[in-house]
Design a protein around this motif. Structure first.
Motif, short mmCIF file in Angstrom:
data_model
loop_
_atom_site.label_atom_id
_atom_site.label_comp_id
_atom_site.label_asym_id
_atom_site.label_seq_id
_atom_site.Cartn_x
_atom_site.Cartn_y
_atom_site.Cartn_z
N UNK A 182 -7.00 -87.14 37.85
CA UNK A 182 -7.15 -85.70 37.99
C UNK A 182 -5.92 -84.91 37.60
N UNK A 183 -4.83 -85.58 37.26
CA UNK A 183 -3.62 -84.85 36.85
C UNK A 183 -3.65 -84.48 35.38
N UNK A 184 -4.58 -85.06 34.62
CA UNK A 184 -4.65 -84.80 33.17
C UNK A 184 -5.68 -83.70 32.91
N UNK A 185 -5.23 -82.47 33.07
CA UNK A 185 -6.12 -81.31 32.98
C UNK A 185 -6.49 -81.05 31.51
N UNK B 283 -10.57 -76.22 37.03
CA UNK B 283 -9.80 -77.10 36.16
C UNK B 283 -10.62 -78.36 35.90
N UNK B 284 -10.69 -78.76 34.63
CA UNK B 284 -11.47 -79.95 34.28
C UNK B 284 -10.56 -81.08 33.84
N UNK B 285 -11.07 -82.28 33.96
CA UNK B 285 -10.41 -83.47 33.44
C UNK B 285 -11.49 -84.49 33.15
N UNK B 286 -11.11 -85.64 32.61
CA UNK B 286 -12.11 -86.63 32.25
C UNK B 286 -12.95 -87.00 33.45
#
Length: 716
Positions: free
Chosen positions: A550-553, A565-568
């Motif tokens: 969740x840190x890779x926005x 905020x989205x992530x994979x």
């Protein structure tokens, strides 16, 4: 009066709710099309058909008429499905690059895949077969054959001189035998559940390349084999030890590419690059059966009861009676199209750019129509953006296009551009910008596009843009953020406190600015961007279980009181400037292996676009009421009035003794459900509640640049 007091107490109890809702209270994200895609493998087990796709995971249909599909993407580390097998108790999937998965995970009533790769030296899976409920064989690319006797908890290499290091492309049961083929070594059989293997070849198959498909016909005891030399059939396949294959290509066009073969006992079925071909098993003479198919690039065919299911590349799934072939599209909820861009507007307008072109829905994604007239590079659209009443599309090869009729017709808008490979479009209320493939930034005026690079490092890689006050905030991948006056001037770095300079996305809610990063979550700053502070950790239970980061926005947006905020594989939301995050709806159904590149909103829903699985959406009403007692400004509340009150759903917001600017108005019913959202209402004297709202007590949340006020209204 007693009932009224109870209702009023319930309404104000809602004001103390502060992000306490759990995932289990949220409805699930649902597929919102456009539908279609490409099938890589298909199997039928009992009353269910399972489909694997080249990039979009696994689908199932438990409906005997195959009228709808259900995606099963959660937990998969890869959507590249190469093999499927059902053991009678468990479903297994092999992937092109991430090993084997078993579909046995549960969170409540929701199901997900678990990875089972212990002992596998190669994660490039090419074939699977179940020998009993917990025993399987898996064929790999270059790693040979492996066996498990505990449903994948551990795998053991099957040592055989003819199989070691081979690409095992197909595995089938043939009565008491297991038969496999290698890509270039031929066909082999085992009578001891895979421990030992014997050649089952003649000159048609031994050491022949391109051996990719097997089909065993139990009714006739025949084995069909596809390789570079063509199609061959072996009689007495479950007992013979002396192979004698017969060519079985009568009626097939020359130069045809054979993809896979299946049977229903009385007939053979071929998937080819020239469509579907059928023949009786008693007299092999192939006939094309393509009536109703939109194309002939057929990637898979399987029989299911008295029907056939075929996959056509990019067009999706088609069904036909096996006895009287005539194909009918069956794509409902099969959302396997590569999706490059998305935009939304108003109450119901959704636009998606896919590998099949641009599609527009004007009914909240219930149905789509193609919208490519004049859009000369429609298969390579990179971004979509509304600016005023116009819709803009950027492309890889032909620059920028504009539509004044929501995609019905398009015109190029490239004056001033040299590079026509455009990455993104950005728009404020008054200005339009673009980013090209050389990382050039341009602003549009009546005379055309002009560069606005001044102040940026030569190696800057812009990613995102947002607007606040008179300024523009620019995010870059590696150089942090930059600001400038929107009207003119040069960019200035504003990275104090920003410990991760790989900024993927930026947004604002009016009172704060936000930067999403690749590896450190979200940072928050005051509008002057003088100092950034890291928000709370961006993780939610579901995605932690799936092993997602969740840190890779990947994208951010603001709507209805929330910053998203989205992530994979995931979507987060915060109503308190990043102090806490919740799931932006139940994350089940969002694929775990695909990126979430874009967030967009209509009045009542949040939409996300995924890289390989089209669009998903969830109702904004599933998010909890965001107002907490500490969020509400008593001073501001005293300065804002509503008149008349009670009213008939038509009222005015009166700003008294305050210079606050209204940024959004949200209306909630007495259960806390969001029933209406107005972004920057232009006329505070003419607020109209949706006509579908019944009489009762409602909360009106008024978000301003100076804080928030909540007022009670009664609709009679």
């Amino acid at each position: 009066m007693h009932t009224f007091k109870k209702q009023l107490l319930h309404v104000f109890t809602l004001l103390t709710i502060f992000l306490l809702a759990s995932n289990t209270l949220f409805a699930h994200f649902g597929s919102k099309g456009p539908f279609g895609g490409s099938v890589s493998v298909a199997i039928a087990h009992d009353s269910t058909v399972y489909l694997g796709t080249f990039t979009g995971g696994v689908y199932e249909s438990t409906n005997s008429t195959l009228t709808a599909w259900r995606a099963r993407p959660v937990g998969l580390g890869s959507g590249q499905i190469t093999a499927l097998a059902h053991s009678g108790s468990y479903l297994f999937a092999g992937t092109a690059d991430d090993g084997v998965y078993i579909f046995n995970g549960y969170i409540g009533s929701d199901r997900y895949w678990n990875k089972i790769n212990n002992g596998l030296a190669s994660l490039q899976i090419r074939s699977l077969v179940a020998l009993d409920s917990i025993t399987l064989l898996v064929g790999t690319a270059g790693g040979g054959l492996y066996k498990t006797t505990n449903k994948g908890a551990t795998w053991t290499s099957v040592s055989s001189p003819s199989l070691n290091g081979k690409n095992i492309t197909a595995l089938v049961k043939a009565a008491n035998r297991i038969v496999l083929t290698t890509l270039d070594g031929g066909v082999f059989f085992s009578t001891d559940n895979g421990s030992n293997w014997t050649s089952l070849n003649d000159a048609h198959t031994l050491n022949v390349g391109g051996t990719v498909s097997l089909s065993y016909n139990a009714a006739t005891n025949e084995l069909a084999v596809i390789n570079n030399n063509g199609l061959f059939v072996l009689a007495n396949a479950s007992t013979t030890t002396t192979a004698n294959y017969t060519a079985a290509q009568a009626g097939l066009p020359t130069g045809i590419a054979l993809r896979s073969i299946a049977n229903n006992g009385t007939n053979w079925y071929l998937a080819t690059d020239q469509g579907v071909f059928t023949t009786t098993t008693s007299l092999v003479s192939w006939t094309a059966t393509n009536a109703g198919l939109p194309g002939t690039d057929v990637t898979a065919v399987v029989n299911f009861r008295t029907d056939l299911i075929a996959g056509v590349r990019k067009e999706g799934i088609f069904k036909s009676s096996a006895n009287n072939v005539g194909w009918v599209r069956r794509n409902t909820n099969f959302n396997n199209l590569a999706t490059y861009a998305m935009e939304a507007s108003g109450d119901k307008v959704i636009i998606a750019a896919t590998e099949n072109g641009v599609f527009v829905s004007r009914d909240l994604a219930s149905a789509y129509v193609r919208a490519n007239t004049g859009l000369t590079d429609s298969l390579n659209v990179t971004y979509l953006r509304f600016f005023g009443a116009n819709l803009y599309a950027s492309t890889r090869n032909a620059g920028i296009f504009v539509s004044a009729d929501t995609g019905r017709t398009w015109q190029a808008l490239n004056s001033g551009l040299i590079n026509l490979n455009i990455k993104k479009i950005f728009a404020s209320n008054t200005d339009l910008y673009l980013l090209d493939s050389s990382n050039g930034l341009f602003h549009y005026a009546s005379s055309g596009w002009t560069s606005i690079q001044a102040g940026l490092p030569t190696n800057a890689e812009p990613t995102s843009m947002t607007f606040y006050g008179s300024k523009v905030l620019l995010g870059t991948l590696g150089q942090g953020v930059f600001t400038r006056e929107a009207a003119n001037g040069s960019w200035s770095a504003a990275n104090t406190g920003l410990s991760n300079l790989r900024v993927t996305s930026v947004t604002t809610n009016g009172s704060k600015i936000f930067a999403g990063t690749d590896g450190a979550g979200v940072f928050v700053a005051e509008p002057d961007a003088s100092n950034w502070n890291q928000a709370a950790p961006t993780s939610i239970a579901h995605t932690v279980t799936m092993g997602l980061d969740g840190t890779k926005i990947q994208d951010m947006g603001y709507y209805a009181g929330y910053v998203f905020a989205s992530y994979q594989g995931g979507l987060l939301a915060t109503s308190n400037n990043g102090s806490t995050w919740i799931a932006g709806g139940n994350q089940f159904n969002l694929p775990s292996y695909t990126n979430v590149w874009k967030i967009a909103f209509v009045t009542t829903r949040v939409f996300v676009s995924t890289e390989h699985n089209s669009l998903y959406s969830n109702a904004l009403s599933e998010l909890p009421v965001v107002s907490a007692v500490n969020d509400i400004s008593q001073t501001l509340g005293a300065a804002i009035g509503i008149s008349p009150n009670p009213n008939n759903g038509h009222f005015a917001i009166q700003m008294k003794d305050t210079n606050a600017k209204v940024e959004a108005v949200s209306i909630f019913d007495n259960t806390g459900k969001l029933v209406q959202y107005l972004a920057k209402p232009s006329d505070l004297q003419d607020i109209r509640v949706s006509a579908t709202c019944p009489a009762g007590i409602y909360l009106v949340r008024i978000q301003t640049n100076e804080g928030m006020a909540v007022k009670k209204i009664i609709i009679e």
